[in-house]
Design a protein around this motif. Structure first.
Motif, PDB file in Angstrom:
ATOM      1  N   TRP A  28      10.089   0.578   3.228  1.00 14.74           N
ATOM      2  CA  TRP A  28       8.942   0.155   2.417  1.00 14.74           C
ATOM      3  C   TRP A  28       9.404  -0.831   1.342  1.00 14.74           C
ATOM      4  N   GLU A  29      10.507  -0.527   0.664  1.00 10.79           N
ATOM      5  CA  GLU A  29      11.038  -1.430  -0.368  1.00 10.79           C
ATOM      6  C   GLU A  29      11.409  -2.783   0.228  1.00 10.79           C
ATOM      7  N   ALA A  30      12.011  -2.781   1.424  1.00 13.86           N
ATOM      8  CA  ALA A  30      12.385  -4.037   2.082  1.00 13.86           C
ATOM      9  C   ALA A  30      11.147  -4.855   2.443  1.00 13.86           C
ATOM     10  N   GLU A  31      10.096  -4.182   2.932  1.00 11.03           N
ATOM     11  CA  GLU A  31       8.853  -4.881   3.267  1.00 11.03           C
ATOM     12  C   GLU A  31       8.193  -5.466   2.030  1.00 11.03           C
ATOM     13  N   VAL A  32       8.244  -4.749   0.926  1.00  9.78           N
ATOM     14  CA  VAL A  32       7.672  -5.255  -0.325  1.00  9.78           C
ATOM     15  C   VAL A  32       8.457  -6.480  -0.786  1.00  9.78           C
ATOM     16  N   ALA A  33       9.793  -6.407  -0.716  1.00  7.91           N
ATOM     17  CA  ALA A  33      10.634  -7.527  -1.131  1.00  7.91           C
ATOM     18  C   ALA A  33      10.384  -8.757  -0.259  1.00  7.91           C
ATOM     19  N   ALA A  34      10.169  -8.534   1.034  1.00  3.27           N
ATOM     20  CA  ALA A  34       9.913  -9.639   1.969  1.00  3.27           C
ATOM     21  C   ALA A  34       8.440 -10.040   1.991  1.00  3.27           C
ATOM     22  N   GLN A  35       7.634  -9.329   1.234  1.00  2.00           N
ATOM     23  CA  GLN A  35       6.186  -9.547   1.162  1.00  2.00           C
ATOM     24  C   GLN A  35       5.515  -9.412   2.528  1.00  2.00           C
ATOM     25  N   THR A  36       5.992  -8.431   3.309  1.00  2.00           N
ATOM     26  CA  THR A  36       5.398  -8.166   4.624  1.00  2.00           C
ATOM     27  C   THR A  36       4.758  -6.781   4.670  1.00  2.00           C
ATOM     28  N   ALA A  37       4.750  -6.084   3.544  1.00  2.00           N
ATOM     29  CA  ALA A  37       4.178  -4.734   3.519  1.00  2.00           C
ATOM     30  C   ALA A  37       2.682  -4.800   3.757  1.00  2.00           C
ATOM     31  N   GLU A  38       2.193  -3.879   4.580  1.00  2.00           N
ATOM     32  CA  GLU A  38       0.770  -3.778   4.869  1.00  2.00           C
ATOM     33  C   GLU A  38       0.061  -3.215   3.642  1.00  2.00           C
ATOM     34  N   GLU A  39      -1.044  -3.837   3.266  1.00  2.00           N
ATOM     35  CA  GLU A  39      -1.786  -3.372   2.093  1.00  2.00           C
ATOM     36  C   GLU A  39      -3.051  -2.647   2.512  1.00  2.00           C
ATOM     37  N   HIS A  40      -3.328  -1.562   1.800  1.00  2.00           N
ATOM     38  CA  HIS A  40      -4.554  -0.796   1.994  1.00  2.00           C
ATOM     39  C   HIS A  40      -5.182  -0.605   0.635  1.00  2.00           C
ATOM     40  N   GLY A  41      -6.469  -0.592   0.587  1.00  2.00           N
ATOM     41  CA  GLY A  41      -7.146  -0.345  -0.684  1.00  2.00           C
ATOM     42  C   GLY A  41      -7.197  -1.590  -1.541  1.00  2.00           C
ATOM     43  N   ASP A  42      -7.334  -1.358  -2.834  1.00  2.00           N
ATOM     44  CA  ASP A  42      -7.477  -2.455  -3.781  1.00  2.00           C
ATOM     45  C   ASP A  42      -6.158  -2.699  -4.502  1.00  2.00           C
ATOM     46  N   GLY A  43      -5.463  -3.794  -4.144  1.00  2.00           N
ATOM     47  CA  GLY A  43      -4.235  -4.159  -4.828  1.00  2.00           C
ATOM     48  C   GLY A  43      -3.047  -3.329  -4.403  1.00  2.00           C
ATOM     49  N   GLU A  44      -1.955  -3.470  -5.169  1.00  2.00           N
ATOM     50  CA  GLU A  44      -0.704  -2.817  -4.803  1.00  2.00           C
ATOM     51  C   GLU A  44      -0.742  -1.306  -4.999  1.00  2.00           C
ATOM     52  N   GLY A  45      -1.724  -0.825  -5.742  1.00  2.00           N
ATOM     53  CA  GLY A  45      -1.829   0.613  -5.970  1.00  2.00           C
ATOM     54  C   GLY A  45      -2.192   1.382  -4.720  1.00  2.00           C
ATOM     55  N   GLY A  46      -2.754   0.702  -3.725  1.00  2.00           N
ATOM     56  CA  GLY A  46      -3.133   1.357  -2.481  1.00  2.00           C
ATOM     57  C   GLY A  46      -4.494   2.015  -2.561  1.00  2.00           C
ATOM     58  N   CYS A  47      -4.911   2.570  -1.471  1.00  2.00           N
ATOM     59  CA  CYS A  47      -6.205   3.249  -1.371  1.00  2.00           C
ATOM     60  C   CYS A  47      -6.176   4.516  -2.220  1.00  2.00           C
ATOM     61  N   SER A  48      -7.081   4.624  -3.158  1.00  2.00           N
ATOM     62  CA  SER A  48      -7.088   5.778  -4.066  1.00  2.00           C
ATOM     63  C   SER A  48      -7.352   7.086  -3.321  1.00  2.00           C
ATOM     64  N   THR A  49      -8.151   7.052  -2.277  1.00  2.00           N
ATOM     65  CA  THR A  49      -8.431   8.270  -1.519  1.00  2.00           C
ATOM     66  C   THR A  49      -7.194   8.706  -0.727  1.00  2.00           C
ATOM     67  N   GLU A  50      -6.507   7.760  -0.116  1.00  2.00           N
ATOM     68  CA  GLU A  50      -5.271   8.069   0.611  1.00  2.00           C
ATOM     69  C   GLU A  50      -4.235   8.640  -0.359  1.00  2.00           C
ATOM     70  N   LYS A  51      -4.137   8.045  -1.532  1.00  2.00           N
ATOM     71  CA  LYS A  51      -3.183   8.532  -2.532  1.00  2.00           C
ATOM     72  C   LYS A  51      -3.535   9.955  -2.968  1.00  2.00           C
ATOM     73  N   ALA A  52      -4.813  10.233  -3.147  1.00  2.00           N
ATOM     74  CA  ALA A  52      -5.238  11.584  -3.536  1.00  2.00           C
ATOM     75  C   ALA A  52      -4.885  12.589  -2.441  1.00  2.00           C
ATOM     76  N   ALA A  53      -5.067  12.189  -1.177  1.00  2.00           N
ATOM     77  CA  ALA A  53      -4.754  13.080  -0.056  1.00  2.00           C
ATOM     78  C   ALA A  53      -3.265  13.410  -0.020  1.00  2.00           C
ATOM     79  N   ARG A  54      -2.435  12.491  -0.497  1.00  2.93           N
ATOM     80  CA  ARG A  54      -0.988  12.715  -0.493  1.00  2.93           C
ATOM     81  C   ARG A  54      -0.464  13.164  -1.856  1.00  2.93           C
ATOM     82  N   GLY A  55      -1.362  13.371  -2.804  1.00  4.35           N
ATOM     83  CA  GLY A  55      -0.949  13.857  -4.119  1.00  4.35           C
ATOM     84  C   GLY A  55      -0.149  12.846  -4.915  1.00  4.35           C
ATOM     85  N   GLU A  56      -0.376  11.559  -4.674  1.00  6.71           N
ATOM     86  CA  GLU A  56       0.372  10.512  -5.373  1.00  6.71           C
ATOM     87  C   GLU A  56      -0.164  10.301  -6.783  1.00  6.71           C
ATOM     88  N   THR A  57       0.755   9.948  -7.686  1.00  7.69           N
ATOM     89  CA  THR A  57       0.363   9.693  -9.070  1.00  7.69           C
ATOM     90  C   THR A  57       0.644   8.268  -9.515  1.00  7.69           C
TER      91      THR A  57
END
Length: 193
Positions: free
Chosen positions: A123-152
């Motif tokens: 994931w870090e390598a993809e972010v550095a290469a700017q090839t990471a897949e984006e979901h949701g709004d911006g780099e924070g990702g999908c808020s619902t997906e994050k809630a499902a995984r307990g991300e803060t």
């Protein structure tokens, strides 16, 4: 393995239908509805996910979100917002928008995503290469997906650091050097309410 899974499902249904509480409330009515349809509730699925991985399951919960990008993911909630599971449409195509804020019954295979150090480095390598897949709004990702995984975390860096902290805690507690997140690949679904 299938017999074990069947026994777990039967035990979950018995627990839901025979809760031992004679006082009726909204949660009791919801549990009765789940038992009547033969589907497992989200809480029971999440509590038994490790044993049910790769099995065909039938679950029911309240759809809280549909992916606005493709409509191919919905999220079902159990008794509260700490019990959320992602449902992927697989070969079904996009989910109907009627799912949102409705009780949805899904039949599909339970799958596991594992997040470990190798996953985080990729994931870090993809972010550095700017090839990471984006979901949701911006780099924070999908808020619902994050809630499902307990991300803060709100940034990619914070999310990765949070995962590393959680992996270290799990390794200390259980010896497992990864986090497990479960989802269902739907074979069919039905909007019930």
């Amino acid at each position: 393995m299938k017999i074990k899974s069947l026994l777990i499902m039967v035990a979950a249904i018995v627990m839901v239908s025979c809760g031992g509480n004679n006082t009726k409330n909204a949660d009791d009515n919801s549990a009765e509805a789940v038992a009547a349809t033969g589907a497992m509730d989200i809480d029971s699925l999440m509590d038994n996910a490790e044993e049910l991985t790769d099995e065909l399951v039938e679950i029911e919960g309240i759809c809280t979100h549909i992916c606005s990008h493709s409509g191919r993911k919905i999220f079902l909630m159990g008794s509260d917002d700490s019990k959320i599971i992602r449902i992927e449409s697989g070969e079904l195509g996009a989910f109907d928008h009627k799912c949102v804020n409705s009780i949805v019954k899904v039949k599909g295979h339970l799958r596991e995503d594992r997040i470990d150090e190798a996953y985080l480095k990729q994931w870090e390598a993809e972010v550095a290469a700017q090839t990471a897949e984006e979901h949701g709004d911006g780099e924070g990702g999908c808020s619902t997906e994050k809630a499902a995984r307990g991300e803060t975390g709100t940034t990619v860096e914070e999310r990765i650091a949070d995962f590393r902290t959680r992996i270290a805690a799990r390794k200390e507690a259980t010896g497992k050097e990864y986090l497990s997140f479960y989802y269902v690949v739907a074979e069919s679904y039905e909007v019930l309410e």
